[in-house]
Design an enzyme around this catalytic site. Sequence first.
Site, mmCIF file in Angstrom:
data_model
loop_
_atom_site.group_PDB
_atom_site.id
_atom_site.type_symbol
_atom_site.label_atom_id
_atom_site.label_comp_id
_atom_site.label_asym_id
_atom_site.label_seq_id
_atom_site.Cartn_x
_atom_site.Cartn_y
_atom_site.Cartn_z
ATOM 1 N N ARG A 33 11.879 1.922 -6.582
ATOM 2 C CA ARG A 33 10.419 1.826 -6.589
ATOM 3 C C ARG A 33 9.760 2.296 -7.882
ATOM 4 O O ARG A 33 9.059 1.561 -8.536
ATOM 5 C CB ARG A 33 9.830 2.636 -5.428
ATOM 6 N N HIS A 79 10.410 -8.728 -1.386
ATOM 7 C CA HIS A 79 9.789 -7.399 -1.414
ATOM 8 C C HIS A 79 9.001 -7.140 -0.123
ATOM 9 O O HIS A 79 7.779 -7.341 -0.066
ATOM 10 C CB HIS A 79 8.856 -7.294 -2.632
ATOM 11 N N TYR A 123 -8.746 -15.800 -3.554
ATOM 12 C CA TYR A 123 -9.705 -16.345 -4.510
ATOM 13 C C TYR A 123 -9.121 -16.517 -5.913
ATOM 14 O O TYR A 123 -9.676 -17.255 -6.722
ATOM 15 C CB TYR A 123 -10.931 -15.436 -4.617
#
Length: 823
Positions: A33, A79, A123
Amino acid sequence: MDIAPTDRIIPINIEDEMRDAYIDYSMSVIVARALPDVRDGLKPVHRRVLYGMYELGLSQSKSYKKSARIVGEVLGKYHPHGDVAIYEAMARMAQSWSLRYPLIEGQGNFGSIDGDAPAAMRYTEARLVRISEELIKEINKNTVDFQFNFDASLEEPVVLPAKLPNLLLNGASGIAVGMATNMAPHNLSEILSAIVAYIENNDITISELMEYVIAPDFPTGGIIYGYNGVREAFQTGKGRVVLRGKATIEVTANGKEQIIVTKIPYQVNKAVMIERTAHLVNEKKIEGIADIRDESDKEGMRIVYDLKRDAIAHVVLNNLYKQTQLQSSFSVNNVALVEGRPKILNLKELIVHFVDHRHEVLVRKTTFDLEHAKKKIHLLQGYLIALDHLDRVIALIRESKDPEVAKAALMETFPLSEVQAKAILEMRLQRLTGLERAKIVEEHHQVQKLIDHLLEILADKALRMQLIKEELIALKERYGDARRTVVEYEADAFTMEDMIPDTEMVIMVSNQGYIKRTPLVDYRLQGRGGIGAKGITTKKDDFTEHLFIATAHQYLLIFTEYGKIYWVKVYTIPETKKTTQGKAIQNLINIAPGDQVRSIIQVRDLKDNTYVDHHHVVMCTRQGIIKKTPLHAYATPRANGIHAIVIREGDSLLDVQLTNGTHHIVLALESGRATQFNEQDVRPMGRVASGIRGITLAHEQDRVIGMACFPTLDLDVLVVSENGYGKRSPLADYRITKRGGKGVKTLQITEKTGKLVAIHAVKNQDELMIMNQSGVAIRIEVSTLPLIGRATQGVRLIRLSQNDKIASVARIDVLAQVDAQDR
């Protein structure tokens, strides 16, 4: 109660279990990570986003795709830690203020430097930039290892081939368990030049690499203030880099000054910085700012600080640097994964690991190409065998009942492998023409040359390094750009002086040892003969004995009656209102009991050797003794002071002035006489000498009241009596005599004028500050005093109340004051 062990219950120690579980968790965070891989400079989430976009075909030449589509691809395949984490990582890779070289090209709202969050993923759209393609190219040539994804249904790359050193170019930041990383971005041209230099000389030192890599290069530009932190970070992998925004001082059409900020430090939120600055201004922790405006637009950043008319722009700017995020720091901590283990890396180690990775990728790519070329030439050799025996091959095929029989017949008849035989059976008839045969022959020749070249690469490490070097040079030409961050090498830490305006101050020291400073602007000009204004409140029987003008950053050299010298910075003297008494001077210097201040001079800078070596300190005593000592003898401040002059019995130090060695000196007596002689008549003496005769007293009760030093002959002699009378006379009226004479009359002493109390060298543009024993002060222009003969009694300068007398007189150099303000 105790539970007996069974086949289904295994007793364990809870401490061991917690330790093992925590270690597993911490290693998962570290490796999977928070920390980047030293080879491609990416954390798993970033690598998966780029690989997912690559698999979607989102290259620079293709159209954009919705971010939600990309996030879904990465989430579903590689992921499984949530769409928010993926989208935030993806958005950051598209932000030009976050990454020095963005890896994703976004279309739509991907946030702002003001801290605005990106628009929802439905968007926005995105695709890879060309630099990202350089990180992923060649991934299909077995250049890197692959591993199973979270459900073992697909494979994902462990690392990307990475033609570019992304870790050095874009840096990285992350917090793991028990460790963290914070790596600075750098300029591509500089980094690639340094890598090329390392390839040419593996023994190159970090200092030599720093000739190529000047310093980190942050995406928001600005200034790296000081180089020690940069040097330490390059050498050790840890260091503190101080960053400043780029600010300039401009003057508007109406004469007001503005501070214009066009760059801010890396990782600073512009809106928060402006908001906090406004808060500090409202709380009066930062003074001098009238208004703050953010005029940033698509053309670039522009933050405007309108200054008040009385503000000093450089001081305000220093306060902004000191108290706001206009100056911040970047703590370098180069921690990355090396072979799966976290390690702190210096500049050379980062370069070495990248070159090793590229070398491994090149070997694996070459091996893959060689295997592919060998398969290709193997087929071409089969084609050539078939073409050389074309009639027999056709006959065998026609005689065979099915492809398997035909394949077996070809393999038995000719030296062909199963692969070659199958390829011959699948060969199109058009390849049997003569022209096509020539093409096959030429292709065989080219593939053989390729194989020879690939074998040569695998056999020669120097050639492999040369290829990596040429590749880096080509990438530098394609993607290289200019530095954005300026480096200011010689930068000192903030001092108190940076926060204090170097303004003109009135310094007052009373007879009983109280000292204070007051801004000169607090004393308004009055006409000659006025009654003055209250200048100080003193104790009964106390009065202002020393009065002079100095700027806040100057040194004060304080000389006492016993002949000792002390050092004080003007800004360390308590600033008070003009009517207050001040503080006891014992709070500033360790003056001996019974001793008192007799003279104070101000010097520009004791650290400027040129200035110090060209000035002298001239001292005179009440009994007419004079002494000259080079200033450098007093250029080392000491807390407890040092001896400046040896005082003879019955005498005391009176006045001290700074000269350049060529002044004319005038000593004046209380009896109204004065003598002029050249400074060259006084030889330089050591610090502990007692001096020589400067003037002869008129009688036993007579004493010296002051000394005036004239750098040029065009100045006038100003004298003031204790009852408020004064005048100025041309210096030429005083004939030059030998040192030690009785002098000539400088003021007609009468009962009306009283004794002589002050003498100064003045010019027409100067001003005077006169202080009475009652604490009343008056500031007048020298030009209002008539220029009259030296033997007259002068004119009234100030009206005194009954029993009041003049305590001290100071000259104000107006031209020097104007020069200081201009600076």
